[in-house]
Design a protein around this motif. Sequence first.
Motif, PDB file in Angstrom:
ATOM      1  N   SER A 168       8.996   5.714  -4.194  1.00 35.30           N
ATOM      2  CA  SER A 168       9.280   7.093  -4.559  1.00 35.30           C
ATOM      3  C   SER A 168      10.662   7.504  -4.060  1.00 35.30           C
ATOM      4  O   SER A 168      11.473   8.068  -4.813  1.00 35.30           O
ATOM      5  N   GLY A 223       0.794  -1.225   0.000  1.00 34.38           N
ATOM      6  CA  GLY A 223       0.000   0.000   0.000  1.00 34.38           C
ATOM      7  C   GLY A 223       0.826   1.274   0.000  1.00 34.38           C
ATOM      8  O   GLY A 223       1.756   1.442  -0.786  1.00 34.38           O
ATOM      9  N   GLU A 224       0.462   2.172   0.909  1.00 34.76           N
ATOM     10  CA  GLU A 224       1.096   3.491   0.962  1.00 34.76           C
ATOM     11  C   GLU A 224       2.568   3.397   1.363  1.00 34.76           C
ATOM     12  O   GLU A 224       3.401   4.162   0.864  1.00 34.76           O
ATOM     13  N   ASP A 225       2.903   2.456   2.242  1.00 31.05           N
ATOM     14  CA  ASP A 225       4.304   2.275   2.634  1.00 31.05           C
ATOM     15  C   ASP A 225       5.159   1.906   1.425  1.00 31.05           C
ATOM     16  O   ASP A 225       6.267   2.410   1.251  1.00 31.05           O
ATOM     17  N   ARG A 226       4.617   1.049   0.583  1.00 31.51           N
ATOM     18  CA  ARG A 226       5.349   0.652  -0.626  1.00 31.51           C
ATOM     19  C   ARG A 226       5.503   1.839  -1.569  1.00 31.51           C
ATOM     20  O   ARG A 226       6.578   2.049  -2.136  1.00 31.51           O
ATOM     21  N   SER A 227       4.438   2.621  -1.725  1.00 32.08           N
ATOM     22  CA  SER A 227       4.500   3.787  -2.612  1.00 32.08           C
ATOM     23  C   SER A 227       5.560   4.774  -2.140  1.00 32.08           C
ATOM     24  O   SER A 227       6.338   5.297  -2.945  1.00 32.08           O
ATOM     25  N   LYS A 228       5.600   5.038  -0.841  1.00 29.88           N
ATOM     26  CA  LYS A 228       6.598   5.967  -0.291  1.00 29.88           C
ATOM     27  C   LYS A 228       8.010   5.418  -0.501  1.00 29.88           C
ATOM     28  O   LYS A 228       8.923   6.158  -0.874  1.00 29.88           O
TER      29      LYS A 228
END
Length: 105
Positions: free
Chosen positions: A98, A90-95
């Motif tokens: 990036s 989720g968001e942890d992977r996206s951060k």
Amino acid sequence: MKIIFLVTLVFGMVILSTVGAAEKTLTPQQQRMATCNQQATAKTLKGDERKSFMRECLKSANAKDEKGLTPQQLKMRDCSSQATQQSLKGEDRSKFMSGCLKKQA
């Protein structure tokens, strides 16, 4: 008699055209498998030796395919594998992705 001959002739033509079409459409993976299989047969490898040869042959064929990847694609693949190793979702992977891509740029 002529009808049986005609039906047999038409049926044979259909079969031959189907077989010919199937032989022409090999995927890249099938082509690699065929090439490695021919090499293993030429070396008369059997059993575990053949399995390990096939494994290494297919790995080296995949490594050759990486030459077609752009530097950005290589970065994406490396960052993605790191994120997968860390079990990020989720968001942890996206951060992470990036930051990883910016860091390497």
